[in-house]
Write a protein that holds these residues in place. Structure first.
Motif, PDB file in Angstrom:
ATOM      1  N   LYS A   1       0.827  -1.220   0.000  1.00  0.00           N
ATOM      2  CA  LYS A   1       0.000   0.000   0.000  1.00  0.00           C
ATOM      3  C   LYS A   1       0.854   1.259   0.000  1.00  0.00           C
ATOM      4  O   LYS A   1       0.552   2.230  -0.695  1.00  0.00           O
ATOM      5  CB  LYS A   1      -0.908   0.001   1.242  1.00  0.00           C
ATOM      6  N   ASP A   2       1.899   1.272   0.814  1.00  0.00           N
ATOM      7  CA  ASP A   2       2.735   2.474   0.929  1.00  0.00           C
ATOM      8  C   ASP A   2       4.124   2.186   0.373  1.00  0.00           C
ATOM      9  O   ASP A   2       4.825   1.300   0.868  1.00  0.00           O
ATOM     10  CB  ASP A   2       2.837   2.894   2.400  1.00  0.00           C
ATOM     11  N   VAL A   3       4.491   2.965  -0.647  1.00  0.00           N
ATOM     12  CA  VAL A   3       5.746   2.703  -1.364  1.00  0.00           C
ATOM     13  C   VAL A   3       6.620   3.950  -1.325  1.00  0.00           C
ATOM     14  O   VAL A   3       6.157   5.062  -1.603  1.00  0.00           O
ATOM     15  CB  VAL A   3       5.455   2.324  -2.839  1.00  0.00           C
ATOM     16  N   LEU A   4       7.897   3.746  -0.998  1.00  0.00           N
ATOM     17  CA  LEU A   4       8.889   4.821  -1.052  1.00  0.00           C
ATOM     18  C   LEU A   4       9.782   4.582  -2.270  1.00  0.00           C
ATOM     19  O   LEU A   4      10.358   3.502  -2.420  1.00  0.00           O
ATOM     20  CB  LEU A   4       9.741   4.809   0.226  1.00  0.00           C
ATOM     21  N   ASP A   5       9.880   5.593  -3.156  1.00  0.00           N
ATOM     22  CA  ASP A   5      10.749   5.520  -4.335  1.00  0.00           C
ATOM     23  C   ASP A   5      11.969   6.407  -4.056  1.00  0.00           C
ATOM     24  O   ASP A   5      11.873   7.631  -4.056  1.00  0.00           O
ATOM     25  CB  ASP A   5       9.966   6.000  -5.570  1.00  0.00           C
TER      26      ASP A   5
ATOM     27  N   GLY B   1      10.897  10.382 -12.194  1.00  0.00           N
ATOM     28  CA  GLY B   1       9.721   9.549 -11.930  1.00  0.00           C
ATOM     29  C   GLY B   1       9.511   8.414 -12.924  1.00  0.00           C
ATOM     30  O   GLY B   1       8.386   7.916 -13.068  1.00  0.00           O
ATOM     31  N   ARG B   2      10.586   7.970 -13.580  1.00  0.00           N
ATOM     32  CA  ARG B   2      10.401   6.859 -14.537  1.00  0.00           C
ATOM     33  C   ARG B   2       9.964   5.588 -13.803  1.00  0.00           C
ATOM     34  O   ARG B   2       9.042   4.901 -14.230  1.00  0.00           O
ATOM     35  CB  ARG B   2      11.696   6.596 -15.311  1.00  0.00           C
ATOM     36  N   LEU B   3      10.635   5.283 -12.690  1.00  0.00           N
ATOM     37  CA  LEU B   3      10.240   4.100 -11.916  1.00  0.00           C
ATOM     38  C   LEU B   3       8.884   4.324 -11.249  1.00  0.00           C
ATOM     39  O   LEU B   3       8.056   3.417 -11.162  1.00  0.00           O
ATOM     40  CB  LEU B   3      11.315   3.785 -10.869  1.00  0.00           C
TER      41      LEU B   3
ATOM     42  N   VAL C   1       7.104  -1.063   0.986  1.00  0.00           N
ATOM     43  CA  VAL C   1       8.183  -1.269   0.014  1.00  0.00           C
ATOM     44  C   VAL C   1       9.034  -0.010  -0.062  1.00  0.00           C
ATOM     45  O   VAL C   1       8.502   1.107  -0.073  1.00  0.00           O
ATOM     46  CB  VAL C   1       7.604  -1.549  -1.404  1.00  0.00           C
ATOM     47  N   ALA C   2      10.346  -0.201  -0.130  1.00  0.00           N
ATOM     48  CA  ALA C   2      11.259   0.871  -0.544  1.00  0.00           C
ATOM     49  C   ALA C   2      11.905   0.383  -1.828  1.00  0.00           C
ATOM     50  O   ALA C   2      12.539  -0.678  -1.841  1.00  0.00           O
ATOM     51  CB  ALA C   2      12.313   1.132   0.523  1.00  0.00           C
ATOM     52  N   ILE C   3      11.688   1.127  -2.906  1.00  0.00           N
ATOM     53  CA  ILE C   3      12.193   0.704  -4.213  1.00  0.00           C
ATOM     54  C   ILE C   3      13.077   1.823  -4.758  1.00  0.00           C
ATOM     55  O   ILE C   3      12.889   3.004  -4.405  1.00  0.00           O
ATOM     56  CB  ILE C   3      11.014   0.359  -5.167  1.00  0.00           C
ATOM     57  N   THR C   4      14.025   1.477  -5.594  1.00  0.00           N
ATOM     58  CA  THR C   4      14.943   2.485  -6.104  1.00  0.00           C
ATOM     59  C   THR C   4      15.564   1.989  -7.399  1.00  0.00           C
ATOM     60  O   THR C   4      15.795   0.789  -7.553  1.00  0.00           O
ATOM     61  CB  THR C   4      16.029   2.814  -5.050  1.00  0.00           C
ATOM     62  N   SER C   5      15.796   2.915  -8.334  1.00  0.00           N
ATOM     63  CA  SER C   5      16.451   2.510  -9.581  1.00  0.00           C
ATOM     64  C   SER C   5      17.525   3.504  -9.974  1.00  0.00           C
ATOM     65  O   SER C   5      17.305   4.715  -9.952  1.00  0.00           O
ATOM     66  CB  SER C   5      15.429   2.362 -10.717  1.00  0.00           C
TER      67      SER C   5
ATOM     68  N   PHE D   1      12.715  -4.332   0.366  1.00  0.00           N
ATOM     69  CA  PHE D   1      13.610  -3.370  -0.296  1.00  0.00           C
ATOM     70  C   PHE D   1      13.973  -3.923  -1.667  1.00  0.00           C
ATOM     71  O   PHE D   1      14.358  -5.097  -1.789  1.00  0.00           O
ATOM     72  CB  PHE D   1      14.874  -3.185   0.552  1.00  0.00           C
ATOM     73  N   ILE D   2      13.843  -3.086  -2.701  1.00  0.00           N
ATOM     74  CA  ILE D   2      14.152  -3.501  -4.083  1.00  0.00           C
ATOM     75  C   ILE D   2      15.067  -2.444  -4.692  1.00  0.00           C
ATOM     76  O   ILE D   2      14.675  -1.286  -4.839  1.00  0.00           O
ATOM     77  CB  ILE D   2      12.857  -3.617  -4.926  1.00  0.00           C
ATOM     78  N   ASN D   3      16.281  -2.851  -5.032  1.00  0.00           N
ATOM     79  CA  ASN D   3      17.280  -1.909  -5.554  1.00  0.00           C
ATOM     80  C   ASN D   3      17.737  -2.346  -6.947  1.00  0.00           C
ATOM     81  O   ASN D   3      18.441  -3.336  -7.095  1.00  0.00           O
ATOM     82  CB  ASN D   3      18.482  -1.863  -4.600  1.00  0.00           C
ATOM     83  N   ALA D   4      17.315  -1.595  -7.966  1.00  0.00           N
ATOM     84  CA  ALA D   4      17.745  -1.872  -9.347  1.00  0.00           C
ATOM     85  C   ALA D   4      18.857  -0.898  -9.683  1.00  0.00           C
ATOM     86  O   ALA D   4      18.656   0.320  -9.649  1.00  0.00           O
ATOM     87  CB  ALA D   4      16.567  -1.680 -10.296  1.00  0.00           C
ATOM     88  N   ASP D   5      20.034  -1.420 -10.028  1.00  0.00           N
ATOM     89  CA  ASP D   5      21.142  -0.480 -10.245  1.00  0.00           C
ATOM     90  C   ASP D   5      22.216  -1.149 -11.100  1.00  0.00           C
ATOM     91  O   ASP D   5      22.115  -2.317 -11.464  1.00  0.00           O
ATOM     92  CB  ASP D   5      21.714  -0.034  -8.888  1.00  0.00           C
TER      93      ASP D   5
END
Ligand SMILES: C[S@@+](CC[C@H](N)C(=O)[O-])C[C@H]1O[C@@H](n2cnc3c(N)ncnc32)[C@H](O)[C@@H]1O
Length: 237
Positions: A39-43, A49-51, A107-111, A139-143
């Motif tokens: 429900k609550d996502v941190l980018d 804002g592509r991700l 979720v904390a997601i990042t690209s 936590f999801i880290n795309a890099d």
């Protein structure tokens, strides 16, 4: 707040990155790891804002907060998502998430953002991400990553980064666009000097995550594997 040269990036970032299938593949792989019930996502490092757009498509009912230290990026993202009341953006860097209480996000997601971190801030960043996630949060880290750690400028590390980045520039020229190749070449001195662009091995992140209390962290390669784009994900127990 952390200074970042991304505040002054003078290109049409969305257009240039959109030509790069390897970047699109990386972001798609990250979004596939979103739990459907989130429900609550941190980018983190939300940029333009592509991700964020992909997260919104995957989780239409979620609330998404983007955080980025570059005011120009925050403004661009705010304009882009002005019509979506479930998406907001704020200034800030991952090393200091004190504007968010403990256990705030599913979720904390990042690209393509956390390779801007100084090497001695990984534990702080991992601890902050752990703190703001709810128990069971992800936590999801795309890099992009490299294969060799070591002192800045040491022969093995410098050769690894140089080989990787020139291979990337060639790949972008052949398979993305001239502009994408130029962005890579323009950033090359920063990567070599470890000035705001600092590659690490994927394990450098997974070790920091484990030290911060995350359950075993998983490394997922995305194509083409030799470019060292990876998604790293881990759950908070
Ligand atoms: C290459 S852009 C990627 C943006 C977006 N996530 C994407 O994939 O298109 C990297 C972003 O990371 C941000 N950034 C730099 N240092 C950061 C930090 N310490 N914490 C969070 N974000 C950071 C930059 O301001 C920039 O907007």
């Amino acid at each position: 707040m952390t200074q970042t040269h991304w505040n002054d990036v003078g290109i049409d970032y969305d257009k240039v990155l959109g030509t790069d299938a390897s970047n699109v593949a990386l972001l798609s792989a990250a979004v596939e790891l979103l739990p459907p019930t989130a429900k609550d996502v941190l980018d983190i490092g939300s940029g333009t804002g592509r991700l964020t757009s992909l997260v919104r498509e995957a989780l239409p009912l979620s609330t998404i907060v983007g955080i980025d230290p570059a005011p120009t990026m925050v403004r661009a993202a705010e304009e882009k998502f002005a019509a979506d009341s479930g998406i907001s953006f704020t200034g800030g860097a991952v090393e200091d998430l004190s504007q968010f209480p403990d256990n705030s996000f599913d979720v904390a997601i990042t690209s393509f953002a956390l390779h801007h971190l100084e090497l001695d801030t990984y534990d702080t960043a991992a601890a902050e991400i752990f703190r703001v996630l709810r128990p069971g949060g992800r936590f999801i880290n795309a890099d992009q990553f490299c294969r060799v750690m070591g002192p800045a400028g040491s022969l093995d590390r410098a050769l690894d980064v140089l080989d990787l980045l020139t291979a990337k520039a060639r790949h972008y020229l052949l398979h993305a666009s001239f502009e994408r190749m130029l962005l890579q070449v323009d950033l090359l001195p920063r990567f070599m000097r470890e000035d705001g662009e600092i590659l690490t091995t994927p394990e450098y992140w997974t070790d920091a995550l484990t030290r911060s209390g995350f359950r075993s962290a998983i490394i997922v390669p995305t194509p083409p594997e030799e470019l060292m784009n990876r998604v790293i994900w881990a759950d908070k127990p």
